[in-house]
Scaffold this motif. Sequence first.
Motif, PDB file in Angstrom:
ATOM      1  N   ASN A 179      36.776  48.649  44.945  1.00  0.00           N
ATOM      2  CA  ASN A 179      37.016  47.620  45.322  1.00  0.00           C
ATOM      3  C   ASN A 179      38.159  46.270  45.072  1.00  0.00           C
ATOM      4  O   ASN A 179      38.933  46.175  45.749  1.00  0.00           O
ATOM      5  CB  ASN A 179      35.735  47.909  46.421  1.00  0.00           C
ATOM      6  N   SER A 180      36.753  45.992  44.179  1.00  0.00           N
ATOM      7  CA  SER A 180      38.012  44.106  44.194  1.00  0.00           C
ATOM      8  C   SER A 180      38.843  44.425  43.344  1.00  0.00           C
ATOM      9  O   SER A 180      39.616  42.983  43.130  1.00  0.00           O
ATOM     10  CB  SER A 180      36.742  43.205  43.701  1.00  0.00           C
TER      11      SER A 180
ATOM     12  N   SER B 275      42.808  44.670  43.635  1.00  0.00           N
ATOM     13  CA  SER B 275      43.203  44.180  44.073  1.00  0.00           C
ATOM     14  C   SER B 275      44.011  43.052  43.077  1.00  0.00           C
ATOM     15  O   SER B 275      43.944  41.861  43.130  1.00  0.00           O
ATOM     16  CB  SER B 275      42.162  42.823  45.420  1.00  0.00           C
TER      17      SER B 275
ATOM     18  N   PRO C  58      38.524  42.619  49.679  1.00  0.00           N
ATOM     19  CA  PRO C  58      38.390  42.727  48.512  1.00  0.00           C
ATOM     20  C   PRO C  58      38.907  41.586  47.254  1.00  0.00           C
ATOM     21  O   PRO C  58      37.986  41.502  46.610  1.00  0.00           O
ATOM     22  CB  PRO C  58      39.439  43.880  47.903  1.00  0.00           C
TER      23      PRO C  58
ATOM     24  N   SER D  70      35.922  38.828  47.214  1.00  0.00           N
ATOM     25  CA  SER D  70      35.072  39.946  45.951  1.00  0.00           C
ATOM     26  C   SER D  70      35.414  39.284  44.643  1.00  0.00           C
ATOM     27  O   SER D  70      34.303  39.193  44.021  1.00  0.00           O
ATOM     28  CB  SER D  70      34.334  41.534  46.888  1.00  0.00           C
ATOM     29  N   LEU D  71      36.832  39.973  44.621  1.00  0.00           N
ATOM     30  CA  LEU D  71      37.326  39.780  42.773  1.00  0.00           C
ATOM     31  C   LEU D  71      36.907  38.410  42.495  1.00  0.00           C
ATOM     32  O   LEU D  71      36.491  38.051  41.747  1.00  0.00           O
ATOM     33  CB  LEU D  71      38.356  40.175  43.201  1.00  0.00           C
TER      34      LEU D  71
ATOM     35  N   GLY E  80      34.666  45.639  50.131  1.00  0.00           N
ATOM     36  CA  GLY E  80      33.991  43.969  48.987  1.00  0.00           C
ATOM     37  C   GLY E  80      32.977  45.014  47.541  1.00  0.00           C
ATOM     38  O   GLY E  80      32.993  45.598  46.861  1.00  0.00           O
ATOM     39  N   TYR E  81      31.361  44.348  47.773  1.00  0.00           N
ATOM     40  CA  TYR E  81      30.463  44.192  46.476  1.00  0.00           C
ATOM     41  C   TYR E  81      30.846  45.877  46.180  1.00  0.00           C
ATOM     42  O   TYR E  81      30.284  45.766  44.891  1.00  0.00           O
ATOM     43  CB  TYR E  81      30.019  43.490  45.874  1.00  0.00           C
TER      44      TYR E  81
END
Length: 286
Positions: A131-132, A135, A175, A178-179, A125-126
């Motif tokens: 992480n994001s 994607s 991800p 979160s993006l 996640g954040y």
Amino acid sequence: ICLFQLCGLVRYMEFGPPTVNDKLMRFFDHCKKFLTEVEKNATALYHVEAFKTGPEMQNILKKVAATLQVPVNDLNADLIQVAFFTCSFDLAIKGVKSPWCDVFDIDDAKVLEYLNDLKQYWKRGYGYTINSRSSCTLFQDIFQHLDKAVEQKQRSQPVSSPVILQFGHAETLLPLLSLMGYFKDKEPLTAYNYKKQMHRKFRSGLIVPYASNLIFVLYHCENAKTPKEQFRVQMLLNEKVLPLAYSQETVSFYEDLKNHYKDILQSCQTSEECELARANSTSDEL
């Protein structure tokens, strides 16, 4: 366009035979920056390990040790998690209450839920930007299919791919969400703010439960007054309408949605995002 969390990583397009595209659906496995700075970084999950030795988890260790009548030194946070997962898996999959459920109460469950959320937050996640951002290709792929459908309708052509199904894991969906800015709390989840995060938005068990799914629905409104109003998008998470992260509206004009995510759609290049920073090389002059 539907993204499902299942055990297989198969992508169905245009009702043809399944094709495997791991670079699209398992983008994290192909992102050098994520692999180096998060996946294989021993310190990336610092807050997870710190919480395991913190007062909340230590209280659970003492309670479970007393219940089982074993020395507390024989237990650790990982063993406690195994017992808790055994309880939760049996309940969720078989509908059976495991004997292990009897060693935990509601307060224990909340602490153990937070421990798992910490891991997902910092690894999927954040916690880290990569992480994001890893994607981006998947996000762009979704909009490429939506763009194609819009273009075909504008030309009065049949939509060649009315339904697109893509299958991945929770590691694919978290991800991506979160993006898009979903379930972001004002403060990061850490090992030291458990009580402050009791009402947090980021709850991985609710966001990506078993068979979780994210659906993009494109609507064509024939009686629209303007070209902009012709196409609208609605999103659903786990078969429930997902309000837009930036407006809390349940439906958006497609053009507005694209404008909001313009940076991701136009500027986020996975190859660049996932590239490791090169160490500056210097040479002494003779």
